[in-house]
Design a protein around this motif. Structure first.
Motif: not given
Length: 254
Positions: A176-178
């Motif tokens: 994820s980018d989060l």
């Protein structure tokens, strides 16, 4: 900072930064570097033909395990190369090769790669993929099985997050980018991990990276790992614990 808990072959550790590397084996071009994000582990600088890796200095049980890390790939030579990998290596902490080997390609290893360069000779699907490789093989095989295109650019300079879990049967990869762990994995492969690791459920856990003619910084910002021993090891741990408690009770009740 590295935090560790240990019980027999069960090892749990967490690095929120890399200001303390005393429990790490650092190979070749890897080194801790101070950046705006803090003290990170730079597996390779943005220079050509680099190879770097870090390994925890103790073998861990990998009968079942979970690991998570955040990374940042930046200052690429447009296009940048080559990528980084999480690696399990049995019996040693050998440094791997530069370029498409991503600092690995060591025999009998299990690796999850985050690859930013398309090597057609290795059956890479593209220049932005995540893949599972076994036995130190760089070649994914015809049709690039057990690879998936990353949902965002791996080397866009932003922080990325990865979670890798093995439940004794399946190796699952989340990305994820989060910072929030996704519910669903993006890549899963059924593996008899002991077959790859020379008949063992123990290995050194590490992270590696490589550059070739093109290059980029490969930075690890944080890393955690938890290994769960095989049932026979758990039985020995419980037996030893109960014996210690019985011994303590016998002397405290006199």
């Amino acid at each position: 900072m590295g935090i560790q808990q240990r019980s027999a072959h069960a090892i749990t550790f967490e690095y929120t930064d890399f200001s303390d590397t005393s429990a790490l084996i650092i190979n070749r071009d890897a080194s801790p570097v101070t950046t705006p994000a803090g003290v990170v582990m730079r597996l390779t600088p943005a220079l050509g033909i680099q190879s770097g890796s870090i390994y925890r200095n103790e073998e861990a049980s990998v009968f079942k395990f979970s690991t998570a890390f955040s990374f940042q790939i930046a200052n690429d030579s447009n296009p940048g190369a080559d990528g980084l990998a999480f690696v399990l290596q049995p019996g040693g902490t050998l440094a791997g090769n530069s370029g498409g080997s991503l600092g690995n390609a060591v025999p009998n290893t299990v690796a999850v790669e985050f690859d930013t360069w398309n090597n057609p000779e290795n059956n890479d699907p593209n220049n932005n993929h995540i893949g599972i490789t076994l036995f130190g093989m760089e070649d994914h095989g015809a049709g690039s099985p057990f690879t998936v295109t990353a949902p965002s650019d791996l080397n866009d300079g932003l922080v990325k997050y990865a979670w890798i879990d093995y439940d004794g049967t399946n190796l699952e990869v989340r990305f994820s980018d989060l910072a929030a762990r996704p519910e669903l994995s993006i890549l899963t492969q059924a593996i008899d991990i002991s077959t790859v690791l020379k008949g063992s459920f123990r290995a050194f856990a590490g992270l590696s990276a490589g550059t070739g003619g093109a290059s980029q910084n490969h930075d690890i910002l944080s890393w955690s790992f938890e290994g769960i021993p095989e049932p026979s090891s758990l039985f020995l741990i419980m037996t030893a614990t109960l014996a210690a408690l019985a011994h303590r009770t016998r002397y405290t009740t006199r």
